[in-house]
Write an enzyme that holds these catalytic residues in place. Structure first.
Site, PDB file in Angstrom:
ATOM      1  N   SER A  12       1.228  -1.442   0.151  1.00  0.00           N
ATOM      2  CA  SER A  12      -0.162   0.009   0.328  1.00  0.00           C
ATOM      3  C   SER A  12       1.197   0.749   0.014  1.00  0.00           C
ATOM      4  CB  SER A  12      -0.867  -0.048   1.016  1.00  0.00           C
ATOM      5  OG  SER A  12      -1.372   1.327   1.148  1.00  0.00           O
ATOM      6  N   HIS A  37      -1.144  -1.049  -3.840  1.00  0.00           N
ATOM      7  CA  HIS A  37      -2.244  -0.962  -3.435  1.00  0.00           C
ATOM      8  C   HIS A  37      -2.751   1.031  -3.176  1.00  0.00           C
ATOM      9  CE1 HIS A  37      -6.349  -1.774  -1.159  1.00  0.00           C
ATOM     10  NE2 HIS A  37      -5.714  -0.661  -0.382  1.00  0.00           N
ATOM     11  N   ASP A  39      -4.095   3.857  -1.814  1.00  0.00           N
ATOM     12  CA  ASP A  39      -5.761   3.995  -0.935  1.00  0.00           C
ATOM     13  C   ASP A  39      -6.160   5.328  -1.135  1.00  0.00           C
ATOM     14  OD1 ASP A  39      -5.888   1.455   0.868  1.00  0.00           O
ATOM     15  OD2 ASP A  39      -3.711   2.381   1.395  1.00  0.00           O
ATOM     16  N   MET A  41      -8.897   8.170  -0.280  1.00  0.00           N
ATOM     17  CA  MET A  41      -9.644   9.033   1.426  1.00  0.00           C
ATOM     18  C   MET A  41     -10.631  10.122   1.198  1.00  0.00           C
ATOM     19  SD  MET A  41      -7.123   7.281   3.972  1.00  0.00           S
ATOM     20  CE  MET A  41      -6.726   5.821   4.484  1.00  0.00           C
ATOM     21  N   HIS A  70      -8.132   1.462  -3.745  1.00  0.00           N
ATOM     22  CA  HIS A  70      -9.170   1.236  -2.599  1.00  0.00           C
ATOM     23  C   HIS A  70      -9.583   2.630  -2.824  1.00  0.00           C
ATOM     24  CE1 HIS A  70      -9.430   0.040   2.007  1.00  0.00           C
ATOM     25  NE2 HIS A  70     -10.935   0.056   1.132  1.00  0.00           N
ATOM     26  N   MET A  72     -12.388   5.284  -0.353  1.00  0.00           N
ATOM     27  CA  MET A  72     -12.808   4.902   1.012  1.00  0.00           C
ATOM     28  C   MET A  72     -13.556   6.292   0.685  1.00  0.00           C
ATOM     29  SD  MET A  72     -10.027   3.132   3.107  1.00  0.00           S
ATOM     30  CE  MET A  72      -8.149   3.580   2.196  1.00  0.00           C
ATOM     31  N   MET A 141     -11.190  -5.995   5.300  1.00  0.00           N
ATOM     32  CA  MET A 141     -10.547  -5.021   6.065  1.00  0.00           C
ATOM     33  C   MET A 141     -10.469  -5.117   7.905  1.00  0.00           C
ATOM     34  SD  MET A 141     -10.322  -2.178   4.225  1.00  0.00           S
ATOM     35  CE  MET A 141      -9.426  -1.384   5.035  1.00  0.00           C
ATOM     36  N   ASP A 179      -7.064  -6.568   4.088  1.00  0.00           N
ATOM     37  CA  ASP A 179      -6.116  -5.427   4.582  1.00  0.00           C
ATOM     38  C   ASP A 179      -6.128  -4.389   5.739  1.00  0.00           C
ATOM     39  OD1 ASP A 179      -4.837  -2.331   3.624  1.00  0.00           O
ATOM     40  OD2 ASP A 179      -7.045  -2.212   1.895  1.00  0.00           O
ATOM     41  N   GLY A 180      -5.116  -4.433   6.156  1.00  0.00           N
ATOM     42  CA  GLY A 180      -5.027  -3.539   7.460  1.00  0.00           C
ATOM     43  C   GLY A 180      -4.101  -4.573   8.433  1.00  0.00           C
ATOM     44  N   GLY A 201       0.535  -2.360   4.081  1.00  0.00           N
ATOM     45  CA  GLY A 201       1.226  -0.922   4.280  1.00  0.00           C
ATOM     46  C   GLY A 201       2.840  -0.375   4.846  1.00  0.00           C
TER      47      GLY A 201
HETATM   48  C1  DX5 Z   1      -6.317   1.543   5.785  1.00  0.00           C
HETATM   49  C2  DX5 Z   1      -6.169   1.622   4.712  1.00  0.00           C
HETATM   50  C3  DX5 Z   1      -4.703   0.804   3.706  1.00  0.00           C
HETATM   51  C4  DX5 Z   1      -3.535   0.864   4.622  1.00  0.00           C
HETATM   52  C5  DX5 Z   1      -3.271  -0.588   5.609  1.00  0.00           C
HETATM   53  O1  DX5 Z   1      -7.636   2.498   5.898  1.00  0.00           O
HETATM   54  O2  DX5 Z   1      -7.121   0.469   3.302  1.00  0.00           O
HETATM   55  O3  DX5 Z   1      -4.366  -0.154   3.172  1.00  0.00           O
HETATM   56  O4  DX5 Z   1      -2.229   1.168   4.213  1.00  0.00           O
HETATM   57  O5  DX5 Z   1      -1.984  -0.409   6.029  1.00  0.00           O
HETATM   58  P1  DX5 Z   1      -1.115  -0.651   6.838  1.00  0.00           P
HETATM   59  O6  DX5 Z   1      -1.241  -2.099   6.671  1.00  0.00           O
HETATM   60  O7  DX5 Z   1       0.194   0.114   7.448  1.00  0.00           O
HETATM   61  O8  DX5 Z   1      -1.865  -0.962   8.784  1.00  0.00           O
HETATM   62 ZN    ZN Z   2      -6.888  -0.028   1.660  1.00  0.00          ZN
END
Ligand code: DX5
Ligand code: ZN
Length: 225
Positions: A12, A37, A39, A41, A70, A72, A141, A179-180, A201
């Site tokens: 990510s 990936h 993200d 937001m 992704h 959000m 998630m 993810d997460g 990430g």
């Molecule tokens: C969170 C994101 C993830 C995030 C994951 O809202 O959707 O993709 O980057 O990060 P890590 O791997 O550090 O939990």
């Molecule tokens: Zn994500």
């Protein structure tokens, strides 16, 4: 369980150094990543802001990796075209982002992009049951979306197992991403439950050696604790 066993690794970009975004993308590509990936937001659906289609469009010619976007964001429909045009290969939208997930997923497919449905920790697996015929992937998630670096929620493992069964029952090839909070320790748990895409990430971009980090996620996934 379906024959989707070797997990794909999707670093990510959220955890990368944004001032060197193109180099950071190239670095994970060289290091053996399968997908990138991204993200997105909006400060509304999730309490944080990250990137938009402009950055994705700028990075697109710099990499051969499939771009796993992704979203959000809510609403999502007005922005699907922009992300498709920016070069997304997959677009995940949240089942919680609005009442018309079914139509939104069709829009994604209409734009020639593979649709995925993302599901938050508080949402039961049945919430995606009526859209499984439309998706290529379910993104589970394993933290509450909005921030990197959070702790993996083991409470989601049962949901991954249930979704794996539901996905297999369709007879279609549906990937399950997690993810997460994915680390070399939590990856084997997610894979044993039925995940076959690992989004990571911090445990890739937060490490000194991206190649070793990706290899650790993959090999951990093959030797469940
Ligand atoms: C969170 C994101 C993830 C995030 C994951 O809202 O959707 O993709 O980057 O990060 P890590 O791997 O550090 O939990
Ligand atoms: Zn994500």
């Amino acid at each position: 369980m379906a024959a989707l066993n070797t997990p794909l690794i999707a670093p990510s970009l959220l955890a990368a150094d944004f001032s060197r975004a193109a180099e950071e993308v190239a670095a994970v590509e060289t290091a053996g990543a399968d997908w990138l990936h991204l993200d997105v937001m909006d400060g509304h659906f999730v309490p944080n802001l990250s990137m938009g289609p402009q950055l994705i469009k700028a990075l697109r010619p710099k990499s051969e990796l499939p771009f796993d976007v992704h979203l959000m964001i809510a609403p999502v429909d007005p922005y699907i075209e922009a992300f498709a045009r920016a070069g997304a290969d997959h677009i995940h939208l949240h089942v919680e982002a609005g009442p018309h997930t079914h139509r939104s997923l069709q829009h994604v497919r209409d734009h020639g992009v593979k649709p995925g449905v993302a599901i938050c920790p508080a949402t039961p697996p049945e919430a995606v049951g009526e859209v499984l015929d439309l998706v290529d992937m379910i993104l589970v998630m394993t933290v509450n979306p909005g921030f990197g670096g959070q702790k993996f929620l083991t409470s989601q493992l049962r949901k991954i197992e249930t979704l794996r069964r539901m996905a297999d029952a369709t007879g279609r090839d549906i990937r399950i991403g997690v993810d997460g909070g994915i680390t070399a320790e939590t990856a084997p748990l997610a894979v044993a439950a039925g995940a076959d895409v690992l989004v990571a990430g911090t445990s890739v971009y937060g490490q000194p050696d991206y190649g070793a980090a990706i290899a650790a996620l993959r090999s951990g996934a093959h030797s469940p604790a």
